[in-house]
Enzyme design. Structure first.
Site, PDB file in Angstrom:
ATOM      1  N   SER A  82       0.860  -1.175   0.000  1.00 16.59           N
ATOM      2  CA  SER A  82       0.000   0.000   0.000  1.00 16.59           C
ATOM      3  C   SER A  82       0.898   1.227   0.000  1.00 16.59           C
ATOM      4  O   SER A  82       2.119   1.122   0.093  1.00 16.59           O
ATOM      5  CB  SER A  82      -0.857   0.005   1.264  1.00 16.59           C
ATOM      6  N   LYS A  83       0.261   2.367  -0.059  1.00 17.97           N
ATOM      7  CA  LYS A  83       1.008   3.611  -0.018  1.00 17.97           C
ATOM      8  C   LYS A  83       1.887   3.654   1.228  1.00 17.97           C
ATOM      9  O   LYS A  83       3.044   4.060   1.184  1.00 17.97           O
ATOM     10  CB  LYS A  83       0.026   4.783   0.048  1.00 17.97           C
ATOM     11  N   ARG A  84       1.322   3.197   2.336  1.00 12.37           N
ATOM     12  CA  ARG A  84       2.057   3.268   3.590  1.00 12.37           C
ATOM     13  C   ARG A  84       3.246   2.311   3.627  1.00 12.37           C
ATOM     14  O   ARG A  84       4.276   2.605   4.211  1.00 12.37           O
ATOM     15  CB  ARG A  84       1.121   3.016   4.772  1.00 12.37           C
TER      16      ARG A  84
END
Ligand code: GLU
Length: 493
Positions: free
Chosen positions: A256-258
């Protein structure tokens, strides 16, 4: 021409809905590497048919990302080519023609169902715990009725899926994947605004652009039966299919982005080198053999093979990327390394530091820095202390932080250093004399070097650690070194 005598042609076909992310650019790298390793061609096509999700700056960012990584293309929106245009939005007549061919063959039909009806249908399916999907209502309309309604009502064109039997995907990476046709539904190929959906545009363009291998992310695998049936219905030869393994975050959940799936150019801006990025991406699902961990674009261009891509997910490990980046930094020649330091200093040092960046300082600090940096955005903070008379600003607490907050201990360290270093005459001010003087403090202070050295780092550099201290003080010079210790003492006292 037979399959084997056709030149290998692959493509990267991003949708310009934002800056390309890590996961997505890996598809570009593998497609490119496969074409290059086989003496084939690689092209760039912009899939801009979803007009609601367009982001103006994306096409520029896509090309910049590819160029940064050294991925070159033989045909594309900027350079043209025999299959131009390479923007799908400029190819609408081709898609309409394919849709009409399919209608003539009874494999596609106009659908007049309203958004409200489709919503109700979905809600009813959800309530009955049935899978969502179009129920085929408009499939039964006669050609005449369809023509008549088309003159007054908006419509989409749906593909009439074969709902019996199975569709088999022969995937180069995964082997055969079998889909039950009863679970498929009649998907939209052409929207009411005249734009195609991905499914139709993909097969029209891959065919027209003579793509031999469709290498794409694993998220498309569930759409494969649609694409295979479209090829069959049109009587076109499908390409080889290769669905690349998923990339998981360190938590083993989908990236994910994180967990790191951010824009490729963000990695550039944080100070990663393109060589490190290519090396890192190459090993997300592929390997040269069972032991090589350092490899570059050259090896990829020579040896990349889909046979060595594994179907199981790859794990994105930022530590590995940092490690590779450090490796490529240390491999830089002096000229490039000094230019890199200059560039990052110019970009990140405070405005108070004179521009252009002093080349003598850069040259002298370059060898010290090389061993200590794993990201280029660390450079400026590490060398800032060399550019001014006083140390960079620091909080008083920083002087005592590493000695348990004890100002007495910090003061002892500073005073000890003042005495020891002041005893070195100007003409003998060098690394070795500085080292001897500071090591000698262990005996006079009755304290381990490890304990008091962070105090000296803060006094001289404004931070508790950095490039090697003894060399740094030599570069800093006797006068500035002593002056900074006096400043620290005044602040502590
Ligand atoms: N436009 C699709 C995407 O950006 C392309 C997928 C493909 O390679 O066919 O994911």
């Amino acid at each position: 021409m037979t399959e084997s005598s056709r030149p290998i042609r692959t493509r990267y076909a991003p949708s310009p809905t934002g800056d390309p992310h890590i996961g997505n650019i890996r598809s570009a790298l593998f497609s490119w590497a496969y074409a290059r390793a086989n003496g084939g061609q690689f092209l760039l096509r912009i899939e801009d048919t979803d007009r609601n999700r367009l982001v103006e700056t994306s096409v520029g960012a896509i090309m910049e990302s590819l160029r940064w990584l050294g991925i070159d293309w033989d045909e594309g929106p900027d350079i043209g080519g025999p299959h131009a245009p390479y923007f799908q939005s400029q190819r609408l007549p081709l898609y309409r023609k394919a849709a009409e061919t399919l209608m003539d063959r009874g494999r596609a039909y106009r659908c007049f169902c309203t958004a409200e009806r489709l919503d109700q249908l979905r809600a009813a399916q959800a309530a009955a715990k049935r899978p969502p999907g179009y129920d085929g209502l408009c499939r039964a309309l006669s050609r005449d009725e369809s023509e008549a309604r088309a003159r007054r009502e908006p419509y989409v064109i749906r593909f009439a899926m074969d709902r019996e039997g199975q569709t088999v995907l022969h995937d180069i990476i995964r082997g055969d994947v079998v889909f039950e046709n009863s679970l498929q539904d009649d998907f939209v190929m052409l929207k009411s605004d005249g734009y195609p959906t991905y499914h139709l545009a993909l097969i029209v363009d891959d065919t027209e652009m003579e793509i031999t291998h469709c290498i794409r992310g694993d998220e498309w695998i569930s759409s494969a039966p649609k694409h295979i049936q479209l090829y069959e219905a049109l009587g076109w030869e499908p390409p080889g299919w290769a669905h690349l393994p998923l990339i998981l975050g360190p938590d083993h959940k989908k990236l994910s982005k994180r967990s790191g799936d951010t824009a490729v150019l963000d990695y550039r801006d944080k100070g990663y080198l393109p060589e490190a990025m290519v090396n890192f991406l190459a090993l997300l699902g592929w390997s040269l053999d069972d032991h090589t961990s350092i490899l570059g674009a050259g090896e990829l261009k020579r040896h990349f093979d889909l046979a060595r891509v594994v179907p199981n997910p790859a794990v994105f490990d930022i530590e590995r990327l940092n490690h590779l980046n450090g490796h490529y930094i240390r491999a830089m020649d002096d000229g490039r390394w000094e230019a890199t330091i200059t560039e990052w200093c110019a970009r990140q040092l405070p405005e108070s530091v004179k521009r252009p960046i002093d080349p003598d300082i850069v040259k002298s600090v370059a060898p010290l820095l090389k061993e200590r940096v794993s990201r280029l955005d660390e450079i400026a903070g590490m060398v800032e202390f060399l550019f001014g008379y006083e140390a960079p600003e620091y909080e008083l607490d920083a002087l005592t932080e590493r000695v348990g907050g004890d100002a007495e201990v910090a003061l002892k360290a500073v005073d000890g250093a003042l005495v020891a270093l002041d005893a070195i005459p100007q003409e003998r001010w060098d690394r070795d004399a500085i080292e001897a003087a500071i090591r000698g403090m262990e005996a006079t202070l009755g304290m381990k070097l490890r304990k008091f050295v962070p105090v000296l780092y803060v006094a001289e550099m404004g931070r508790p650690q950095g490039i090697p201290l003894f060399d740094s003080l030599e570069l800093l010079g006797r006068e500035r070194t002593l002056q900074r210790l006096r400043t620290a003492r005044a602040r502590l006292g």
